[in-house]
Motif scaffolding. Structure first.
Motif, PDB file in Angstrom:
ATOM      1  N   THR A 121      -3.197  -7.744 -14.122  1.00 14.74           N
ATOM      2  CA  THR A 121      -3.131  -9.196 -14.281  1.00 14.74           C
ATOM      3  C   THR A 121      -2.820  -9.908 -12.973  1.00 14.74           C
ATOM      4  OG1 THR A 121      -0.810  -9.067 -14.932  1.00 14.74           O
ATOM      5  CG2 THR A 121      -2.455  -9.042 -16.702  1.00 14.74           C
ATOM      6  N   SER A 122      -2.041  -9.271 -12.110  1.00 15.91           N
ATOM      7  CA  SER A 122      -1.740  -9.850 -10.799  1.00 15.91           C
ATOM      8  C   SER A 122      -1.370  -8.732  -9.832  1.00 15.91           C
ATOM      9  CB  SER A 122      -0.605 -10.870 -10.885  1.00 15.91           C
ATOM     10  OG  SER A 122       0.607 -10.222 -11.172  1.00 15.91           O
ATOM     11  N   VAL A 123      -1.489  -9.033  -8.541  1.00 14.20           N
ATOM     12  CA  VAL A 123      -1.178  -8.045  -7.509  1.00 14.20           C
ATOM     13  C   VAL A 123      -0.274  -8.688  -6.467  1.00 14.20           C
ATOM     14  CG1 VAL A 123      -2.126  -6.540  -5.712  1.00 14.20           C
ATOM     15  CG2 VAL A 123      -3.408  -6.905  -7.824  1.00 14.20           C
ATOM     16  N   THR A 124       0.806  -8.002  -6.146  1.00 11.41           N
ATOM     17  CA  THR A 124       1.699  -8.403  -5.067  1.00 11.41           C
ATOM     18  C   THR A 124       1.606  -7.347  -3.983  1.00 11.41           C
ATOM     19  OG1 THR A 124       3.212  -9.446  -6.633  1.00 11.41           O
ATOM     20  CG2 THR A 124       4.093  -8.940  -4.436  1.00 11.41           C
ATOM     21  N   SER A 125       1.355  -7.781  -2.762  1.00  7.92           N
ATOM     22  CA  SER A 125       1.220  -6.837  -1.663  1.00  7.92           C
ATOM     23  C   SER A 125       2.474  -6.847  -0.791  1.00  7.92           C
ATOM     24  CB  SER A 125       0.007  -7.190  -0.804  1.00  7.92           C
ATOM     25  OG  SER A 125      -0.067  -6.309   0.294  1.00  7.92           O
ATOM     26  N   LYS A 126       3.052  -5.673  -0.629  1.00  8.31           N
ATOM     27  CA  LYS A 126       4.159  -5.470   0.295  1.00  8.31           C
ATOM     28  C   LYS A 126       3.731  -4.441   1.339  1.00  8.31           C
ATOM     29  CE  LYS A 126       7.712  -6.554  -3.080  1.00  8.31           C
ATOM     30  NZ  LYS A 126       8.909  -6.105  -3.768  1.00  8.31           N
ATOM     31  N   ILE A 127       2.429  -4.379   1.584  1.00 11.44           N
ATOM     32  CA  ILE A 127       1.854  -3.412   2.506  1.00 11.44           C
ATOM     33  C   ILE A 127       2.146  -3.860   3.932  1.00 11.44           C
ATOM     34  CG2 ILE A 127      -0.267  -2.336   3.320  1.00 11.44           C
ATOM     35  CD1 ILE A 127      -1.422  -2.838   0.507  1.00 11.44           C
ATOM     36  N   LYS A 128       2.606  -2.925   4.742  1.00  6.76           N
ATOM     37  CA  LYS A 128       2.892  -3.198   6.151  1.00  6.76           C
ATOM     38  C   LYS A 128       1.793  -2.587   7.005  1.00  6.76           C
ATOM     39  CE  LYS A 128       7.775  -3.353   5.263  1.00  6.76           C
ATOM     40  NZ  LYS A 128       9.044  -2.716   5.361  1.00  6.76           N
ATOM     41  N   ILE A 129       1.468  -3.236   8.091  1.00  9.97           N
ATOM     42  CA  ILE A 129       0.447  -2.743   9.006  1.00  9.97           C
ATOM     43  C   ILE A 129       1.129  -1.818  10.016  1.00  9.97           C
ATOM     44  CG2 ILE A 129      -1.371  -3.362  10.632  1.00  9.97           C
ATOM     45  CD1 ILE A 129      -1.694  -4.367   7.686  1.00  9.97           C
ATOM     46  N   LYS A 130       0.596  -0.597  10.122  1.00 10.62           N
ATOM     47  CA  LYS A 130       1.162   0.393  11.042  1.00 10.62           C
ATOM     48  C   LYS A 130       0.008   1.009  11.807  1.00 10.62           C
ATOM     49  CE  LYS A 130       4.008   4.533  11.142  1.00 10.62           C
ATOM     50  NZ  LYS A 130       4.694   5.540  10.338  1.00 10.62           N
ATOM     51  N   SER A 160       5.047  -3.838 -17.230  1.00  7.13           N
ATOM     52  CA  SER A 160       4.481  -3.892 -18.575  1.00  7.13           C
ATOM     53  C   SER A 160       3.452  -4.994 -18.768  1.00  7.13           C
ATOM     54  CB  SER A 160       5.593  -4.078 -19.609  1.00  7.13           C
ATOM     55  OG  SER A 160       6.216  -5.331 -19.423  1.00  7.13           O
ATOM     56  N   LYS A 161       3.438  -5.978 -17.901  1.00  5.99           N
ATOM     57  CA  LYS A 161       2.496  -7.082 -18.038  1.00  5.99           C
ATOM     58  C   LYS A 161       1.235  -6.859 -17.220  1.00  5.99           C
ATOM     59  CE  LYS A 161       6.464 -10.051 -18.465  1.00  5.99           C
ATOM     60  NZ  LYS A 161       7.506  -9.926 -17.498  1.00  5.99           N
ATOM     61  N   GLY A 162       1.086  -5.700 -16.626  1.00  2.00           N
ATOM     62  CA  GLY A 162      -0.086  -5.407 -15.805  1.00  2.00           C
ATOM     63  C   GLY A 162       0.034  -5.933 -14.387  1.00  2.00           C
ATOM     64  N   GLU A 163       1.238  -6.306 -13.997  1.00  6.10           N
ATOM     65  CA  GLU A 163       1.473  -6.784 -12.636  1.00  6.10           C
ATOM     66  C   GLU A 163       1.666  -5.584 -11.721  1.00  6.10           C
ATOM     67  OE1 GLU A 163       4.872  -9.273 -13.176  1.00  6.10           O
ATOM     68  OE2 GLU A 163       3.717 -10.811 -14.211  1.00  6.10           O
ATOM     69  N   VAL A 164       0.855  -5.524 -10.666  1.00 12.25           N
ATOM     70  CA  VAL A 164       0.856  -4.385  -9.748  1.00 12.25           C
ATOM     71  C   VAL A 164       1.520  -4.795  -8.438  1.00 12.25           C
ATOM     72  CG1 VAL A 164      -0.629  -2.851  -8.396  1.00 12.25           C
ATOM     73  CG2 VAL A 164      -1.195  -3.363 -10.766  1.00 12.25           C
ATOM     74  N   VAL A 165       2.359  -3.905  -7.915  1.00 12.19           N
ATOM     75  CA  VAL A 165       2.969  -4.100  -6.605  1.00 12.19           C
ATOM     76  C   VAL A 165       2.467  -2.973  -5.714  1.00 12.19           C
ATOM     77  CG1 VAL A 165       5.106  -4.207  -5.283  1.00 12.19           C
ATOM     78  CG2 VAL A 165       5.019  -5.185  -7.585  1.00 12.19           C
ATOM     79  N   LEU A 166       1.840  -3.344  -4.609  1.00 14.73           N
ATOM     80  CA  LEU A 166       1.366  -2.383  -3.626  1.00 14.73           C
ATOM     81  C   LEU A 166       2.343  -2.374  -2.462  1.00 14.73           C
ATOM     82  CD1 LEU A 166      -2.427  -3.357  -3.512  1.00 14.73           C
ATOM     83  CD2 LEU A 166      -1.363  -1.539  -4.850  1.00 14.73           C
ATOM     84  N   SER A 167       2.725  -1.188  -2.016  1.00 17.82           N
ATOM     85  CA  SER A 167       3.618  -1.065  -0.869  1.00 17.82           C
ATOM     86  C   SER A 167       3.155   0.115  -0.029  1.00 17.82           C
ATOM     87  CB  SER A 167       5.066  -0.881  -1.329  1.00 17.82           C
ATOM     88  OG  SER A 167       5.187   0.290  -2.116  1.00 17.82           O
ATOM     89  N   GLY A 168       3.799   0.297   1.096  1.00 18.41           N
ATOM     90  CA  GLY A 168       3.420   1.382   1.989  1.00 18.41           C
ATOM     91  C   GLY A 168       2.805   0.836   3.260  1.00 18.41           C
ATOM     92  N   TYR A 169       1.895   1.622   3.856  1.00 22.81           N
ATOM     93  CA  TYR A 169       1.340   1.282   5.153  1.00 22.81           C
ATOM     94  C   TYR A 169      -0.178   1.343   5.149  1.00 22.81           C
ATOM     95  CZ  TYR A 169       6.103   1.955   6.687  1.00 22.81           C
ATOM     96  OH  TYR A 169       7.465   1.846   6.825  1.00 22.81           O
ATOM     97  N   ALA A 170      -0.777   0.449   5.923  1.00 22.79           N
ATOM     98  CA  ALA A 170      -2.215   0.468   6.173  1.00 22.79           C
ATOM     99  C   ALA A 170      -2.411   0.342   7.681  1.00 22.79           C
ATOM    100  CB  ALA A 170      -2.909  -0.680   5.450  1.00 22.79           C
ATOM    101  N   ARG A 171      -3.559   0.817   8.183  1.00 23.61           N
ATOM    102  CA  ARG A 171      -3.813   0.754   9.630  1.00 23.61           C
ATOM    103  C   ARG A 171      -4.169  -0.654  10.095  1.00 23.61           C
ATOM    104  NH1 ARG A 171      -7.342   5.971   9.481  1.00 23.61           N
ATOM    105  NH2 ARG A 171      -5.721   7.537   9.640  1.00 23.61           N
ATOM    106  N   THR A 172      -4.867  -1.401   9.256  1.00 20.45           N
ATOM    107  CA  THR A 172      -5.302  -2.746   9.637  1.00 20.45           C
ATOM    108  C   THR A 172      -5.065  -3.707   8.484  1.00 20.45           C
ATOM    109  OG1 THR A 172      -7.562  -2.470   8.802  1.00 20.45           O
ATOM    110  CG2 THR A 172      -7.151  -1.779  11.087  1.00 20.45           C
ATOM    111  N   GLN A 173      -5.105  -4.987   8.799  1.00 18.80           N
ATOM    112  CA  GLN A 173      -4.984  -5.998   7.755  1.00 18.80           C
ATOM    113  C   GLN A 173      -6.176  -5.927   6.812  1.00 18.80           C
ATOM    114  OE1 GLN A 173      -2.244  -7.997   7.207  1.00 18.80           O
ATOM    115  NE2 GLN A 173      -3.316  -8.399   5.286  1.00 18.80           N
ATOM    116  N   SER A 211       1.615   3.522 -16.623  1.00 19.70           N
ATOM    117  CA  SER A 211       1.118   4.694 -15.916  1.00 19.70           C
ATOM    118  C   SER A 211      -0.405   4.720 -15.885  1.00 19.70           C
ATOM    119  CB  SER A 211       1.640   5.975 -16.566  1.00 19.70           C
ATOM    120  OG  SER A 211       3.039   6.022 -16.483  1.00 19.70           O
ATOM    121  N   ALA A 212      -1.036   4.319 -16.972  1.00 18.84           N
ATOM    122  CA  ALA A 212      -2.499   4.317 -17.024  1.00 18.84           C
ATOM    123  C   ALA A 212      -3.073   3.339 -16.012  1.00 18.84           C
ATOM    124  CB  ALA A 212      -2.977   3.968 -18.432  1.00 18.84           C
ATOM    125  N   ILE A 213      -2.480   2.162 -15.902  1.00 18.04           N
ATOM    126  CA  ILE A 213      -2.949   1.180 -14.925  1.00 18.04           C
ATOM    127  C   ILE A 213      -2.713   1.699 -13.514  1.00 18.04           C
ATOM    128  CG2 ILE A 213      -2.571  -1.141 -13.995  1.00 18.04           C
ATOM    129  CD1 ILE A 213      -1.994  -2.041 -16.893  1.00 18.04           C
TER     130      ILE A 213
END
Length: 109
Positions: free
Chosen positions: A97-106, A67-80, A40-42
């Motif tokens: 520690t790492s980031v995975t993007s599941k962000i969709k362009i809308k 728990s390992k500091g791996e972040v997953v981003l999701s949702g929508y953004a206007r541009t790449q 939650s803090a991260i």
């Protein structure tokens, strides 16, 4: 009478569905309370850093951390570029520690 019963059943099932979905969330890494607090803090740090950019597109991005500091981003953004900026901000956040993007362009309609 049947309409009232059907309505009551529909309302009940509508209200209970999110509870059932939440109960099905079986993140093994969140079983220990301190792990959950760390996650939650991260997540809060990443969200705060995204908010500091004051880009309205970043407000539609969801953040989840394990728990390992791996972040997953999701949702929508206007541009790449906005999506890439969100990933960059998450990478730069302390504890990530790492980031995975599941962000969709809308695009705005």
């Amino acid at each position: 009478m049947k309409t009232r019963l059907a309505t009551a059943c529909f309302i009940f099932s509508t209200l209970i569905a999110p509870v059932a979905a939440y109960a099905a969330d079986q993140d093994a890494d969140r079983m220990h309370p301190m792990t959950y607090v760390k996650d939650s803090a991260i997540t809060i740090k990443v969200k705060a850093n995204l908010a500091d950019e004051k880009m309205s597109s970043l407000a539609h991005i969801l953040v989840d951390t394990d728990s390992k500091g791996e972040v997953v981003l999701s949702g929508y953004a206007r541009t790449q570029a906005d999506a890439d900026k969100a990933v960059s901000i998450a990478h730069a956040t302390e504890g990530v520690t790492s980031v995975t993007s599941k962000i969709k362009i809308k695009k705005d309609d």
